[in-house]
Design a protein around this motif. Structure first.
Motif, PDB file in Angstrom:
ATOM      1  N   SER A 119      -2.256  -3.270  11.593  1.00 21.05           N
ATOM      2  CA  SER A 119      -1.548  -4.513  11.288  1.00 21.05           C
ATOM      3  C   SER A 119      -0.349  -4.702  12.204  1.00 21.05           C
ATOM      4  O   SER A 119      -0.047  -5.818  12.639  1.00 21.05           O
ATOM      5  CB  SER A 119      -1.099  -4.502   9.822  1.00 21.05           C
ATOM      6  OG  SER A 119      -2.210  -4.492   8.954  1.00 21.05           O
TER       7      SER A 119
ATOM      8  N   SER B 220       0.831  -1.207   0.000  1.00 17.71           N
ATOM      9  CA  SER B 220       0.000   0.000   0.000  1.00 17.71           C
ATOM     10  C   SER B 220       0.866   1.257   0.000  1.00 17.71           C
ATOM     11  O   SER B 220       0.525   2.252  -0.644  1.00 17.71           O
ATOM     12  CB  SER B 220      -0.938   0.002   1.210  1.00 17.71           C
ATOM     13  OG  SER B 220      -0.213  -0.126   2.418  1.00 17.71           O
TER      14      SER B 220
ATOM     15  N   LEU C 122      -4.133  -6.501   7.024  1.00 12.19           N
ATOM     16  CA  LEU C 122      -5.074  -5.497   6.514  1.00 12.19           C
ATOM     17  C   LEU C 122      -4.518  -4.679   5.352  1.00 12.19           C
ATOM     18  O   LEU C 122      -5.256  -3.898   4.747  1.00 12.19           O
ATOM     19  CB  LEU C 122      -5.468  -4.532   7.646  1.00 12.19           C
ATOM     20  CG  LEU C 122      -6.189  -5.139   8.852  1.00 12.19           C
ATOM     21  CD1 LEU C 122      -6.470  -4.055   9.877  1.00 12.19           C
ATOM     22  CD2 LEU C 122      -7.475  -5.809   8.414  1.00 12.19           C
TER      23      LEU C 122
ATOM     24  N   GLY D  47      -4.019   1.516   8.354  1.00 13.46           N
ATOM     25  CA  GLY D  47      -3.930   0.075   8.137  1.00 13.46           C
ATOM     26  C   GLY D  47      -2.621  -0.500   8.622  1.00 13.46           C
ATOM     27  O   GLY D  47      -2.580  -1.589   9.240  1.00 13.46           O
TER      28      GLY D  47
ATOM     29  N   LEU E  13      -7.317  -1.736  -1.205  1.00  8.76           N
ATOM     30  CA  LEU E  13      -8.473  -1.868  -2.082  1.00  8.76           C
ATOM     31  C   LEU E  13      -9.487  -0.748  -1.823  1.00  8.76           C
ATOM     32  O   LEU E  13     -10.057  -0.179  -2.769  1.00  8.76           O
ATOM     33  CB  LEU E  13      -9.127  -3.234  -1.870  1.00  8.76           C
ATOM     34  CG  LEU E  13     -10.296  -3.570  -2.802  1.00  8.76           C
ATOM     35  CD1 LEU E  13      -9.854  -3.564  -4.254  1.00  8.76           C
ATOM     36  CD2 LEU E  13     -10.883  -4.939  -2.425  1.00  8.76           C
ATOM     37  N   LEU E  14      -9.735  -0.427  -0.554  1.00  6.71           N
ATOM     38  CA  LEU E  14     -10.646   0.668  -0.235  1.00  6.71           C
ATOM     39  C   LEU E  14     -10.128   2.001  -0.789  1.00  6.71           C
ATOM     40  O   LEU E  14     -10.891   2.811  -1.312  1.00  6.71           O
ATOM     41  CB  LEU E  14     -10.838   0.769   1.284  1.00  6.71           C
ATOM     42  CG  LEU E  14     -11.629  -0.365   1.936  1.00  6.71           C
ATOM     43  CD1 LEU E  14     -11.641  -0.192   3.455  1.00  6.71           C
ATOM     44  CD2 LEU E  14     -13.061  -0.395   1.400  1.00  6.71           C
TER      45      LEU E  14
ATOM     46  N   GLY F 297      -3.688  -5.255   2.234  1.00  8.49           N
ATOM     47  CA  GLY F 297      -4.369  -5.380   0.949  1.00  8.49           C
ATOM     48  C   GLY F 297      -5.771  -4.808   0.966  1.00  8.49           C
ATOM     49  O   GLY F 297      -6.213  -4.161   0.009  1.00  8.49           O
ATOM     50  N   TRP F 298      -6.512  -5.045   2.073  1.00  8.42           N
ATOM     51  CA  TRP F 298      -7.870  -4.547   2.170  1.00  8.42           C
ATOM     52  C   TRP F 298      -7.909  -3.018   2.213  1.00  8.42           C
ATOM     53  O   TRP F 298      -8.750  -2.384   1.565  1.00  8.42           O
ATOM     54  CB  TRP F 298      -8.559  -5.122   3.412  1.00  8.42           C
ATOM     55  CG  TRP F 298      -8.816  -6.593   3.303  1.00  8.42           C
ATOM     56  CD1 TRP F 298      -8.120  -7.606   3.905  1.00  8.42           C
ATOM     57  CD2 TRP F 298      -9.827  -7.216   2.516  1.00  8.42           C
ATOM     58  NE1 TRP F 298      -8.628  -8.826   3.551  1.00  8.42           N
ATOM     59  CE2 TRP F 298      -9.689  -8.621   2.704  1.00  8.42           C
ATOM     60  CE3 TRP F 298     -10.844  -6.755   1.682  1.00  8.42           C
ATOM     61  CZ2 TRP F 298     -10.515  -9.540   2.077  1.00  8.42           C
ATOM     62  CZ3 TRP F 298     -11.672  -7.667   1.064  1.00  8.42           C
ATOM     63  CH2 TRP F 298     -11.512  -9.037   1.263  1.00  8.42           C
ATOM     64  N   ILE F 299      -6.999  -2.423   2.965  1.00  9.20           N
ATOM     65  CA  ILE F 299      -6.929  -0.954   3.009  1.00  9.20           C
ATOM     66  C   ILE F 299      -6.592  -0.400   1.633  1.00  9.20           C
ATOM     67  O   ILE F 299      -7.170   0.593   1.167  1.00  9.20           O
ATOM     68  CB  ILE F 299      -5.893  -0.493   4.050  1.00  9.20           C
ATOM     69  CG1 ILE F 299      -6.347  -0.866   5.454  1.00  9.20           C
ATOM     70  CG2 ILE F 299      -5.666   1.001   3.944  1.00  9.20           C
ATOM     71  CD1 ILE F 299      -7.607  -0.166   5.899  1.00  9.20           C
TER      72      ILE F 299
ATOM     73  N   ILE G 118      -4.168  -9.227  -0.936  1.00 11.39           N
ATOM     74  CA  ILE G 118      -5.214  -9.915  -0.174  1.00 11.39           C
ATOM     75  C   ILE G 118      -5.070 -11.420  -0.310  1.00 11.39           C
ATOM     76  O   ILE G 118      -5.169 -12.177   0.674  1.00 11.39           O
ATOM     77  CB  ILE G 118      -6.611  -9.444  -0.652  1.00 11.39           C
ATOM     78  CG1 ILE G 118      -6.862  -7.992  -0.230  1.00 11.39           C
ATOM     79  CG2 ILE G 118      -7.710 -10.351  -0.083  1.00 11.39           C
ATOM     80  CD1 ILE G 118      -8.129  -7.394  -0.808  1.00 11.39           C
TER      81      ILE G 118
ATOM     82  N   SER H 261      -3.595  -4.395  -4.687  1.00 13.19           N
ATOM     83  CA  SER H 261      -4.213  -4.701  -3.398  1.00 13.19           C
ATOM     84  C   SER H 261      -4.854  -6.087  -3.399  1.00 13.19           C
ATOM     85  O   SER H 261      -4.781  -6.831  -2.413  1.00 13.19           O
ATOM     86  CB  SER H 261      -5.263  -3.633  -3.069  1.00 13.19           C
ATOM     87  OG  SER H 261      -4.668  -2.357  -2.983  1.00 13.19           O
ATOM     88  N   LEU H 262      -5.488  -6.461  -4.517  1.00 15.00           N
ATOM     89  CA  LEU H 262      -6.077  -7.798  -4.611  1.00 15.00           C
ATOM     90  C   LEU H 262      -5.003  -8.877  -4.501  1.00 15.00           C
ATOM     91  O   LEU H 262      -5.209  -9.921  -3.845  1.00 15.00           O
ATOM     92  CB  LEU H 262      -6.840  -7.937  -5.932  1.00 15.00           C
ATOM     93  CG  LEU H 262      -8.182  -7.180  -6.021  1.00 15.00           C
ATOM     94  CD1 LEU H 262      -8.753  -7.272  -7.438  1.00 15.00           C
ATOM     95  CD2 LEU H 262      -9.179  -7.748  -5.012  1.00 15.00           C
TER      96      LEU H 262
END
Length: 389
Positions: free
Chosen positions: A188, A55, A195, A184, A201-202, A197-199, A122, A118-119
């Protein structure tokens, strides 16, 4: 403080309708954006490599794309500032809109790339490390981006520039994105939850939303949009302030870039007025519009009958019936021709583009209403569509 800075960098900084002043505003904004984004890219790339956080690295390349956007802004404003020539008689003002569109597309590209990275993170999580250097760089980046957004927004409002407004949206989006990345990483680091990857993606979704909004704001003037109601009203007020003009219609404004607009309008005047006097008044109005709005105006004269009781009565009746059919309908260029058996009412009806009635329905219903009250009257109706709100 901002005024003092602009006064030092831009001669006649308060004359924002001047194309050369606008160009200098764009150059200042582009140069500031280029320098700061390159510094942020270098700092975040270093922090991302140290922390191992995708990220942070993606956010660094986001700043690199912002630096490229600043170059586009610089080039766009310089092109827009060029004078008209034989091949471009209306100037190069739309280059500024194209620059804003390119900035928007770069925002969308960054959003897509960040979403893909990001995917991957994840599905294949990796440990990340929040170091004081990483936290400090990200915190400083948030403050810098907020400052850039304020600066670009202030300049964009002063010169009504969609390019700088798009850059302002981008900077604010970057600040939010970086804040999410920092949060994030902190969570973490404390909980060991993957987190990152999820952060990311958002953040990517937020950037995509901002990019679509900025693209729409720059596409509208390129495709041709209706002028602002305030501008239309101000133009109408100037024209109708001259007593020789009793009405206007068919106002059309063409936008060839900030400070480069043309307009045409029909002005209704008394049919028995002195032609030389009317010509002089119309010339005066065209110069007045250019002086007040920096717009080149072409005004067409429509002579109408004034002071004839029968014409005035039928005109008022027809206008009332049109408004009853739909409040947005108006009439103009009303005249009559009389004969031994019937009277022709010849006029135009102006309808908005989104009216649910078709042109034929408008003609048929208005004709029926008139014939019900005035059986001797026949109608010759032309339906126009409004170019202004």
């Amino acid at each position: 403080m901002l005024n003092a800075l602009l006064r030092a960098l831009i001669p006649n900084y308060d004359q924002t309708q001047d194309p050369d002043v606008r160009r200098r505003y764009g150059v200042v904004a582009g140069a500031v954006g280029l320098g700061l984004n390159l510094l942020l890219f270098a700092g975040k790339l270093t922090a991302g490599l140290i922390s191992g956080a995708i990220s942070v690295t993606a956010d660094a390349f986001n700043n690199l794309s912002d630096a490229a956007s600043s170059v586009v802004t610089l080039v766009g404003f310089r092109l827009a500032g060029q004078k008209a020539d034989a091949n471009h008689p209306f100037g190069h003002g739309r280059a500024e809109y194209l620059a804003g569109l390119i900035v928007s597309l770069l925002i969308l590209l960054v959003g897509v790339e960040l979403g893909q990275s990001s995917l991957q993170k994840i599905f294949h999580p990796q440990p990340t490390l929040l170091t004081p250097l990483t936290g400090g760089v990200l915190a400083a980046s948030i403050l810098v981006k907020l400052g850039m957004g304020w600066f670009q927004g202030a300049l964009g409002r002063r010169i009504a520039s969609q390019t700088l407004r798009a850059a302002c949206v981008d900077s604010r989006s970057d600040a939010v994105a970086t804040a999410a990345v920092l949060a994030g990483l902190a969570v973490s680091h404390l909980t060991q939850l993957p987190l990152d990857g999820w952060i990311g993606l958002l953040v990517a979704l937020f950037i995509l939303k901002s990019g679509f909004g900025a693209a729409k704001a720059t596409l509208d003037p390129l495709l041709g949009q209706a002028p602002e109601p305030e501008t239309v009203q101000a133009i109408q007020d100037v024209i109708l302030s001259h007593r020789q003009v009793v009405g206007i219609h068919d106002l059309i404004i063409h936008d060839y870039g900030p400070g480069r607009r043309m307009m045409s309008v029909h002005a209704e005047v008394a049919a028995d007025a002195d032609l030389v006097e009317i010509h002089d008044i119309i010339d005066h109005i065209e110069r007045e519009l250019n002086r007040k709005f920096r717009i080149e105006a072409v005004i067409h004269i429509d002579p109408i009958q004034i002071g004839n009781p029968e014409v005035d009565r039928l005109r008022q009746l027809t206008a009332q019936l049109a408004a009853q059919l739909h409040p947005a309908l108006t009439i103009h260029d009303f005249r009559i021709t009389t004969g031994p058996l019937h009277t022709n009412l010849i006029f135009d009806v102006v309808a908005p583009y989104d009216l649910e009635l078709s042109d034929e329905q408008i003609k048929a219903r208005l004709t029926a209403q008139i014939r019900a009250l005035e059986p001797r009257c026949h109608t010759v109706i032309q339906v126009d569509h409004s170019h202004v709100p």
